[in-house]
Motif scaffolding. Structure first.
Motif, PDB file in Angstrom:
ATOM      1  N   UNK A 169      58.707 -79.262  50.952  1.00  0.00           N
ATOM      2  CA  UNK A 169      58.123 -78.356  49.972  1.00  0.00           C
ATOM      3  C   UNK A 169      59.201 -78.012  48.952  1.00  0.00           C
ATOM      4  N   UNK A 170      58.937 -78.305  47.675  1.00  0.00           N
ATOM      5  CA  UNK A 170      59.858 -77.970  46.588  1.00  0.00           C
ATOM      6  C   UNK A 170      59.296 -76.770  45.827  1.00  0.00           C
ATOM      7  N   UNK A 171      60.136 -75.784  45.604  1.00  0.00           N
ATOM      8  CA  UNK A 171      59.715 -74.541  44.947  1.00  0.00           C
ATOM      9  C   UNK A 171      60.485 -74.411  43.641  1.00  0.00           C
ATOM     10  N   UNK A 172      59.768 -74.373  42.525  1.00  0.00           N
ATOM     11  CA  UNK A 172      60.419 -74.150  41.238  1.00  0.00           C
ATOM     12  C   UNK A 172      61.027 -72.754  41.194  1.00  0.00           C
ATOM     13  N   UNK A 173      62.205 -72.657  40.597  1.00  0.00           N
ATOM     14  CA  UNK A 173      62.886 -71.365  40.530  1.00  0.00           C
ATOM     15  C   UNK A 173      62.056 -70.334  39.772  1.00  0.00           C
ATOM     16  N   UNK A 174      61.333 -70.765  38.733  1.00  0.00           N
ATOM     17  CA  UNK A 174      60.519 -69.829  37.954  1.00  0.00           C
ATOM     18  C   UNK A 174      59.392 -69.255  38.805  1.00  0.00           C
ATOM     19  N   UNK A 175      58.769 -70.100  39.640  1.00  0.00           N
ATOM     20  CA  UNK A 175      57.700 -69.616  40.519  1.00  0.00           C
ATOM     21  C   UNK A 175      58.245 -68.650  41.559  1.00  0.00           C
ATOM     22  N   UNK A 176      59.410 -68.960  42.100  1.00  0.00           N
ATOM     23  CA  UNK A 176      60.007 -68.069  43.092  1.00  0.00           C
ATOM     24  C   UNK A 176      60.391 -66.732  42.483  1.00  0.00           C
ATOM     25  N   UNK A 177      60.902 -66.747  41.252  1.00  0.00           N
ATOM     26  CA  UNK A 177      61.251 -65.492  40.587  1.00  0.00           C
ATOM     27  C   UNK A 177      60.019 -64.641  40.323  1.00  0.00           C
ATOM     28  N   UNK A 178      58.890 -65.287  39.992  1.00  0.00           N
ATOM     29  CA  UNK A 178      57.643 -64.542  39.800  1.00  0.00           C
ATOM     30  C   UNK A 178      57.235 -63.825  41.077  1.00  0.00           C
ATOM     31  N   UNK A 179      57.327 -64.529  42.196  1.00  0.00           N
ATOM     32  CA  UNK A 179      56.945 -63.931  43.481  1.00  0.00           C
ATOM     33  C   UNK A 179      57.893 -62.803  43.848  1.00  0.00           C
ATOM     34  N   UNK A 180      59.191 -63.033  43.666  1.00  0.00           N
ATOM     35  CA  UNK A 180      60.186 -62.013  44.038  1.00  0.00           C
ATOM     36  C   UNK A 180      60.036 -60.770  43.167  1.00  0.00           C
ATOM     37  N   UNK A 181      59.878 -60.970  41.851  1.00  0.00           N
ATOM     38  CA  UNK A 181      59.740 -59.827  40.945  1.00  0.00           C
ATOM     39  C   UNK A 181      58.499 -59.013  41.284  1.00  0.00           C
ATOM     40  N   UNK A 182      57.383 -59.698  41.524  1.00  0.00           N
ATOM     41  CA  UNK A 182      56.150 -58.993  41.866  1.00  0.00           C
ATOM     42  C   UNK A 182      56.271 -58.280  43.210  1.00  0.00           C
ATOM     43  N   UNK A 183      56.995 -58.886  44.136  1.00  0.00           N
ATOM     44  CA  UNK A 183      57.151 -58.299  45.468  1.00  0.00           C
ATOM     45  C   UNK A 183      57.923 -56.990  45.407  1.00  0.00           C
ATOM     46  N   UNK A 184      59.086 -57.006  44.773  1.00  0.00           N
ATOM     47  CA  UNK A 184      59.900 -55.792  44.711  1.00  0.00           C
ATOM     48  C   UNK A 184      59.231 -54.711  43.863  1.00  0.00           C
ATOM     49  N   UNK A 185      58.576 -55.097  42.778  1.00  0.00           N
ATOM     50  CA  UNK A 185      57.915 -54.112  41.928  1.00  0.00           C
ATOM     51  C   UNK A 185      56.737 -53.493  42.653  1.00  0.00           C
ATOM     52  N   UNK A 186      55.935 -54.305  43.327  1.00  0.00           N
ATOM     53  CA  UNK A 186      54.753 -53.800  44.012  1.00  0.00           C
ATOM     54  C   UNK A 186      55.134 -52.851  45.141  1.00  0.00           C
ATOM     55  N   UNK A 187      56.170 -53.165  45.881  1.00  0.00           N
ATOM     56  CA  UNK A 187      56.536 -52.327  47.011  1.00  0.00           C
ATOM     57  C   UNK A 187      57.243 -51.053  46.582  1.00  0.00           C
ATOM     58  N   UNK A 188      57.723 -50.985  45.347  1.00  0.00           N
ATOM     59  CA  UNK A 188      58.376 -49.763  44.889  1.00  0.00           C
ATOM     60  C   UNK A 188      57.396 -48.797  44.228  1.00  0.00           C
ATOM     61  N   UNK A 189      56.319 -49.359  43.623  1.00  0.00           N
ATOM     62  CA  UNK A 189      55.397 -48.517  42.879  1.00  0.00           C
ATOM     63  C   UNK A 189      53.960 -48.563  43.412  1.00  0.00           C
ATOM     64  N   UNK A 190      53.766 -49.185  44.555  1.00  0.00           N
ATOM     65  CA  UNK A 190      52.404 -49.341  45.062  1.00  0.00           C
ATOM     66  C   UNK A 190      51.804 -47.991  45.449  1.00  0.00           C
ATOM     67  N   UNK A 191      50.553 -47.802  45.059  1.00  0.00           N
ATOM     68  CA  UNK A 191      49.841 -46.562  45.415  1.00  0.00           C
ATOM     69  C   UNK A 191      48.871 -46.776  46.579  1.00  0.00           C
TER      70      UNK A 191
END
Length: 322
Positions: free
Chosen positions: A24-46
């Motif tokens: 499985x090859x993961x593009x860095x841009x796709x991984x950054x999208x997942x990581x950014x959404x993960x940290x943002x969602x868990x910090x501001x999730x209601x």
């Protein structure tokens, strides 16, 4: 005498073209999208009922079965009394939007920010498996917190699965209360992060910003010459590290590593072939000829402009009106 042998027959699948990826090859841009959404969602999730973040992985498949993940997006859902209410309409509509920009994209799996595989994992995996029955779907898990709840560097794992036991849609599974568990066995597969030179430069700037307290960095002063200087400084520092290492090994201060010695020996013995040398010479000559041609054309144009300017000065006023 009765036989004690156990006879196992292959299951009768309706589709025998299920292909599991080798890598499985993961593009860095796709991984950054997942990581950014993960940290943002868990910090501001209601929504405190959600135990994880899930989403769709889009990418391509090669003929040998390898999967390349190009992009990803989050799919909203809610959890209630152990049930997961997945917003299928959002998933399909977003997928169609991505298909408009790149028709080669297809659903290759899904991701979750929960590293343990619980009962609902199989149910979600079955939903994604229905979208591509001829291929095994990828499950990507991303762990960003340790057991104490502290944020850590992301840990990425990828899995493929195969159906086992009763299908969740069967009547028997429903009568036994197994229709919500998802009958899948997950196996870990190898994965790698791929990135271009431009993406590597962006990642390096992001890394610099992560080390600052205000999480910012200046990129205006980092032109091509500055980047070249930084690269040469890194190479120089790595050569110095290897030089210090070999000096300590030679003096007997430390014991040498055979693998490092073999790598250094292979690097020192590296030589270009005759064809590669001729190809490099040809490229340099072509580049030089193109540069000389551009300079010659520029000189001709400049001479034509100067000549036109001089002829205009000698032209009489009554001739200019004609």
């Amino acid at each position: 005498m009765a036989s004690t042998a156990l006879h196992i027959s292959n299951p009768n699948y309706t589709n025998t073209r299920i292909i599991s990826p080798l890598k499985v090859s993961i593009d860095a841009s796709a991984l950054l999208d997942v990581i950014e959404a993960t940290y943002h969602d868990n910090s501001d999730s209601k929504d405190a009922t959600r135990t994880r973040l899930i989403g769709t992985l889009l990418g391509t498949r090669s003929e040998d079965g390898n999967v390349s993940i190009k992009t990803a997006y989050i799919v909203p859902y809610t959890e209630k009394d152990g049930d997961i209410i997945f917003e299928e309409s959002y998933h399909f509509s977003t997928y169609q939007l991505y298909k408009r920009s790149n028709v080669d994209l297809q659903v290759v799996g899904w991701f979750s920010t929960q590293d343990n595989l619980d009962l609902s994992t199989g149910l979600l995996h079955e939903f994604y498996s229905k979208s591509s029955p001829n291929y095994s779907q990828i499950l990507l898990t991303l762990t960003h917190k340790d057991s104490n709840g502290e944020v850590v560097s992301p840990i990425i794992n990828t899995y493929v699965s195969g159906p086992v036991g009763l299908p969740a849609s069967s009547q028997l599974a429903h009568s036994l209360g197994l229709d919500k568990s998802g009958a899948y066995a997950f196996v870990s597969v190898e994965n790698e992060i791929v990135y271009s030179k431009n993406a590597l430069t962006s990642i390096q700037f992001i890394s610099k910003a992560a080390n600052n307290e205000n999480q910012t960095t200046t990129i205006s002063s980092n032109d091509e010459l500055k980047q070249l200087e930084d690269s040469l400084n890194k190479i120089s520092s790595m050569v110095q590290i290897l030089s210090d290492y070999t000096a300590k090994v030679t003096s007997g201060e430390i014991k040498g590593n055979e693998k490092i010695g073999q790598l250094l020996l292979s690097a020192l013995k590296f030589q270009l072939s005759e064809n590669e040398i001729n190809e490099i010479k040809l490229q340099i000559e072509n580049h030089t000829n193109d540069t000389l041609l551009v300079e010659y054309l520029s000189s001709c144009i400049q001479q034509q402009l100067d000549l036109s300017s001089k002829l205009t000065n000698f032209m009489l006023p009554e001739d200019a009106l004609k």
